[in-house]
Scaffold this motif. Structure first.
Motif, mmCIF file in Angstrom:
data_model
loop_
_atom_site.group_PDB
_atom_site.id
_atom_site.type_symbol
_atom_site.label_atom_id
_atom_site.label_comp_id
_atom_site.label_asym_id
_atom_site.label_seq_id
_atom_site.Cartn_x
_atom_site.Cartn_y
_atom_site.Cartn_z
ATOM 1 N N GLY A 1 49.444 -8.604 48.776
ATOM 2 C CA GLY A 1 49.858 -8.831 47.401
ATOM 3 C C GLY A 1 48.778 -8.501 46.384
ATOM 4 O O GLY A 1 47.620 -8.257 46.727
ATOM 5 N N PHE A 2 49.171 -8.504 45.129
ATOM 6 C CA PHE A 2 48.270 -8.178 44.029
ATOM 7 C C PHE A 2 47.078 -9.134 43.976
ATOM 8 O O PHE A 2 45.926 -8.701 43.892
ATOM 9 N N ASP A 3 47.357 -10.440 43.990
ATOM 10 C CA ASP A 3 46.266 -11.411 43.902
ATOM 11 C C ASP A 3 45.394 -11.405 45.155
ATOM 12 O O ASP A 3 44.196 -11.705 45.076
ATOM 13 N N ILE A 4 45.975 -11.090 46.305
ATOM 14 C CA ILE A 4 45.197 -10.984 47.539
ATOM 15 C C ILE A 4 44.161 -9.874 47.386
ATOM 16 O O ILE A 4 42.976 -10.057 47.677
ATOM 17 N N ASP A 5 44.628 -8.718 46.905
ATOM 18 C CA ASP A 5 43.730 -7.573 46.719
ATOM 19 C C ASP A 5 42.686 -7.856 45.640
ATOM 20 O O ASP A 5 41.510 -7.502 45.791
ATOM 21 N N LEU A 6 43.123 -8.490 44.546
ATOM 22 C CA LEU A 6 42.202 -8.741 43.431
ATOM 23 C C LEU A 6 41.125 -9.744 43.816
ATOM 24 O O LEU A 6 39.936 -9.519 43.556
ATOM 25 N N ALA A 7 41.510 -10.848 44.446
ATOM 26 C CA ALA A 7 40.530 -11.858 44.866
ATOM 27 C C ALA A 7 39.550 -11.286 45.878
ATOM 28 O O ALA A 7 38.336 -11.527 45.804
ATOM 29 N N THR A 8 40.058 -10.489 46.817
ATOM 30 C CA THR A 8 39.202 -9.868 47.826
ATOM 31 C C THR A 8 38.191 -8.940 47.181
ATOM 32 O O THR A 8 37.006 -8.942 47.540
ATOM 33 N N ALA A 9 38.654 -8.150 46.203
ATOM 34 C CA ALA A 9 37.767 -7.203 45.516
ATOM 35 C C ALA A 9 36.704 -7.922 44.688
ATOM 36 O O ALA A 9 35.539 -7.500 44.651
ATOM 37 N N VAL A 10 37.095 -9.017 44.030
ATOM 38 C CA VAL A 10 36.134 -9.775 43.212
ATOM 39 C C VAL A 10 35.006 -10.329 44.079
ATOM 40 O O VAL A 10 33.820 -10.161 43.768
ATOM 41 N N PHE A 11 35.359 -10.976 45.171
ATOM 42 C CA PHE A 11 34.325 -11.611 45.994
ATOM 43 C C PHE A 11 33.562 -10.615 46.867
ATOM 44 O O PHE A 11 32.463 -10.929 47.337
ATOM 45 N N LYS A 12 34.123 -9.434 47.049
ATOM 46 C CA LYS A 12 33.382 -8.372 47.739
ATOM 47 C C LYS A 12 32.146 -8.007 46.941
ATOM 48 O O LYS A 12 31.113 -7.622 47.497
ATOM 49 N N GLU A 13 32.245 -8.148 45.615
ATOM 50 C CA GLU A 13 31.106 -7.868 44.730
ATOM 51 C C GLU A 13 29.923 -8.781 45.047
ATOM 52 O O GLU A 13 28.772 -8.439 44.788
ATOM 53 N N TYR A 14 30.207 -9.946 45.621
ATOM 54 C CA TYR A 14 29.153 -10.922 45.918
ATOM 55 C C TYR A 14 28.903 -11.085 47.418
ATOM 56 O O TYR A 14 28.157 -11.969 47.832
ATOM 57 N N GLY A 15 29.544 -10.247 48.224
ATOM 58 C CA GLY A 15 29.364 -10.342 49.665
ATOM 59 C C GLY A 15 29.975 -11.591 50.272
ATOM 60 O O GLY A 15 29.481 -12.123 51.268
ATOM 61 N N ILE A 16 31.078 -12.070 49.656
ATOM 62 C CA ILE A 16 31.728 -13.304 50.104
ATOM 63 C C ILE A 16 33.128 -12.997 50.631
ATOM 64 O O ILE A 16 33.892 -12.263 49.995
ATOM 65 N N ASN A 17 33.440 -13.546 51.788
ATOM 66 C CA ASN A 17 34.760 -13.370 52.382
ATOM 67 C C ASN A 17 35.735 -14.387 51.801
ATOM 68 O O ASN A 17 35.366 -15.533 51.527
ATOM 69 N N VAL A 18 36.989 -13.977 51.643
ATOM 70 C CA VAL A 18 38.024 -14.862 51.114
ATOM 71 C C VAL A 18 38.941 -15.303 52.245
ATOM 72 O O VAL A 18 39.476 -14.474 52.982
ATOM 73 N N GLU A 19 39.095 -16.611 52.378
ATOM 74 C CA GLU A 19 40.054 -17.168 53.333
ATOM 75 C C GLU A 19 41.249 -17.668 52.534
ATOM 76 O O GLU A 19 41.107 -18.540 51.686
ATOM 77 N N PHE A 20 42.423 -17.097 52.792
ATOM 78 C CA PHE A 20 43.628 -17.469 52.055
ATOM 79 C C PHE A 20 44.375 -18.557 52.813
ATOM 80 O O PHE A 20 44.717 -18.388 53.981
ATOM 81 N N GLN A 21 44.607 -19.687 52.115
ATOM 82 C CA GLN A 21 45.210 -20.862 52.738
ATOM 83 C C GLN A 21 46.577 -21.173 52.114
ATOM 84 O O GLN A 21 46.641 -21.623 50.962
ATOM 85 N N PRO A 22 47.686 -20.924 52.815
ATOM 86 C CA PRO A 22 49.000 -21.304 52.282
ATOM 87 C C PRO A 22 49.074 -22.821 52.093
ATOM 88 O O PRO A 22 48.626 -23.583 52.956
ATOM 89 N N ILE A 23 49.615 -23.250 50.959
ATOM 90 C CA ILE A 23 49.707 -24.670 50.637
ATOM 91 C C ILE A 23 51.078 -24.992 50.064
ATOM 92 O O ILE A 23 51.840 -24.094 49.686
ATOM 93 N N ASP A 24 51.386 -26.273 49.997
ATOM 94 C CA ASP A 24 52.566 -26.747 49.283
ATOM 95 C C ASP A 24 52.258 -26.579 47.793
ATOM 96 O O ASP A 24 51.373 -27.247 47.256
ATOM 97 N N TRP A 25 52.970 -25.672 47.124
ATOM 98 C CA TRP A 25 52.628 -25.324 45.735
ATOM 99 C C TRP A 25 52.707 -26.516 44.790
ATOM 100 O O TRP A 25 51.981 -26.585 43.802
ATOM 101 N N SER A 26 53.571 -27.467 45.088
ATOM 102 C CA SER A 26 53.687 -28.638 44.221
ATOM 103 C C SER A 26 52.467 -29.548 44.334
ATOM 104 O O SER A 26 52.263 -30.437 43.508
ATOM 105 N N MET A 27 51.616 -29.323 45.367
ATOM 106 C CA MET A 27 50.433 -30.155 45.607
ATOM 107 C C MET A 27 49.135 -29.393 45.338
ATOM 108 O O MET A 27 48.055 -29.830 45.727
ATOM 109 N N LYS A 28 49.220 -28.260 44.665
ATOM 110 C CA LYS A 28 48.072 -27.357 44.531
ATOM 111 C C LYS A 28 46.849 -27.985 43.868
ATOM 112 O O LYS A 28 45.717 -27.813 44.341
ATOM 113 N N GLU A 29 47.039 -28.710 42.771
ATOM 114 C CA GLU A 29 45.886 -29.321 42.101
ATOM 115 C C GLU A 29 45.272 -30.432 42.953
ATOM 116 O O GLU A 29 44.051 -30.619 42.955
ATOM 117 N N PHE A 30 46.103 -31.147 43.670
ATOM 118 C CA PHE A 30 45.602 -32.182 44.578
ATOM 119 C C PHE A 30 44.757 -31.550 45.679
ATOM 120 O O PHE A 30 43.675 -32.041 46.001
#
Length: 272
Positions: free
Chosen positions: A61-90
């Motif tokens: 997805g778009f955000d997957i590619d964008l987040a990966t590209a941003v943190f690649k600038e800092y040599g940091i790997n992104v781990e994507f964690q599916p969550i219950d969207w209604s509980m995201k801030e928690f």
């Protein structure tokens, strides 16, 4: 005695975990993320085209590619964690994830719980109805059944501006779904008459399914929204790094390449 010791051990564990959670929620975590070379991004893995699973089950997805590209600038790997969207801030403030990055709209209510990056894309809420229904306006939803995603910005604005749609629909509320996929199934089957959803999701999903001509997409009087990344209030440096990273991707043209891949146009903040 053994039972008592066991209970004490559980209590001690809870206190320890609570201490870690509070510490993480009140400190700037950039140094830890940089040292571990890993950042955890929470997402709803059904939200096309921002972050979803392809036919092979791989997150894309778009955000997957964008987040990966941003943190690649800092040599940091992104781990994507599916969550219950209604509980995201928690999940964010509990330390389960480090960021909310998945078509996350900036709202006043969310600003009380998280810190936002600068907006990186604009979005709006639209009403999706079957062509055969003849419904092409919000006013025509009077006494009709509407659906929305639980915890979504669409449901938030539906609640905050009741005079626009909420006050006229059946039961003066929406049927809530955990994902838009479930809601669209009910819309197609006639269990609901309309669905309030993100324009970026609706356009991409219906086009990919070759169903764009089977539905009406109606824009009402809701204001447009800005997509941002959500971080803990304490993570000032992390937010700065994301803002700087996105700006760098705009400068070197990488943001535009990602945008064109998913939308066929430039959706960068500076685009006209």
């Amino acid at each position: 005695m053994k039972k008592f010791s066991f209970v004490l051990a559980i209590i001690a564990g809870i206190i320890l975990l609570s201490g870690c959670t509070n510490k993480k929620a009140t400190e700037d975590n950039w140094s830890t993320i940089k040292e571990e070379k890993k950042v955890i991004v929470g997402l709803d893995d059904t939200f096309v085209p921002m972050g979803f699973r392809d036919k092979d089950g791989k997150l894309t997805g778009f955000d997957i590619d964008l987040a990966t590209a941003v943190f690649k600038e800092y040599g940091i790997n992104v781990e994507f964690q599916p969550i219950d969207w209604s509980m995201k801030e928690f999940e964010l403030n509990n330390g389960t994830i480090d960021l909310i990055w998945n078509g996350y709209s900036k709202t006043d209510e969310r600003a009380k719980k998280v810190q936002f990056t600068k907006p990186y894309m604009e979005n709006s809420q639209v009403l999706i109805t079957p062509k055969k229904s003849g419904i092409t306006s919000f006013a025509q939803m009077k006494d009709k059944i509407i659906g929305a995603q639980n915890g979504s910005s669409g449901y938030d604005i539906f609640t905050r501006q009741p005079e626009t749609l909420k006050d006229i629909v059946k039961n003066k509320d929406a049927v809530l779904y955990d994902s838009f996929n479930e809601a669209l199934i009910d819309l197609k089957s006639g269990r609901i008459d309309g669905l309030l959803m993100d324009k970026v999701y609706a356009g991409y999903y219906l086009k990919q399914k070759n169903e764009i001509d089977e539905f009406n997409m109606t824009t009402g009087d809701y204001e447009s929204e800005n997509f941002v990344v959500g971080a803990r209030k304490s993570d000032d440096e992390l937010v700065k790094k994301i803002n700087d990273g996105i700006a760098q991707l705009e400068k070197n043209g990488e943001f535009q390449k990602i945008s064109d891949k998913w939308f066929g146009e430039d959706v960068t903040p500076g685009a006209s």
